[in-house]
Write a protein that holds these residues in place. Structure first.
Motif: not given
Length: 206
Positions: A121-135
């Motif tokens: 249910g949690r997006a791994l990217s955000n609006e500030t850095q939409p093309d960066v996913e955080v693991f």
């Protein structure tokens, strides 16, 4: 005659012993490479912008367990692949040796839309850095230049399985095509790029 024959065979015997010792040493080195450490040369752009074609990657073959040399039998189970790990495995589709990123593990609910992930249910990217996913502590910079590829509707990863994707979502033959990968079939964990075509020998941790 007997004495002469015995003297003539001694050098050949010594040579035979040396050859056997050399072959044994080579076998042990090959077994160690197969069980403990290895390397992988990246064949395609499916993992851009993390890995590039021609990159040579150091692989820890002990990250998830120690296998009996030249087999898929675990001698010691150490750990399981985690989200964000870049792993080497054989494709369930055709057996090709591949390198991809683990994006979801057993029990996770995973969804992919326009190349971007949601896990539990949690997006791994955000609006500030939409093309960066955080693991966790790992960050992957996606390549969406060719779009996001096929979407994945919300799905639960089965027990004992992982989902692997390429960071180049629009140009990667990954779990969207061949399905889940058995966690115990993952050979090793990529730890660093040690050679890159335009830079030569480097050490870029993954």
């Amino acid at each position: 005659m007997p004495a002469h024959s015995s003297e003539g065979t001694q050098p050949s015997r010594r040579w035979g012993v040396e050859v056997r010792q050399l072959l044994l040493m080579l076998l042990m080195l090959t077994a160690a490479r197969a069980s403990f450490a290895n390397h992988y040369q990246v064949p395609s752009s499916s993992m851009e912008n993390t890995l590039f074609p021609g990159d040579r990657v150091a692989v820890n073959m002990m990250a998830y367990g120690v296998r009996f040399p030249f087999t898929e039998t675990d001698l010691i189970a150490v750990d399981q692949p985690e989200r964000g790990d870049i792993v080497v495995f054989d494709s369930p589709g055709d057996g090709t040796r591949l390198i991809k990123r683990v994006v979801a593990v057993a029990g996770d609910t995973v969804e992919l839309a326009q190349g971007r992930l949601r896990v539990n249910g949690r997006a791994l990217s955000n609006e500030t850095q939409p093309d960066v996913e955080v693991f966790g502590e790992r960050h992957s910079v996606l390549n969406l230049g060719r779009g996001g590829g096929p979407d994945i509707p919300a799905s639960v990863v089965p027990a004992g399985k992982v989902l692997v994707l390429g960071d180049n979502r629009g140009n990667s033959a990954d779990g969207r095509f061949f399905g889940w990968v058995s966690a115990d079939q993952v050979y090793g964990k990529a730890v660093a790029v040690y050679y890159r075509r335009d830079q030569g020998f480097v050490w870029k941790e993954l």
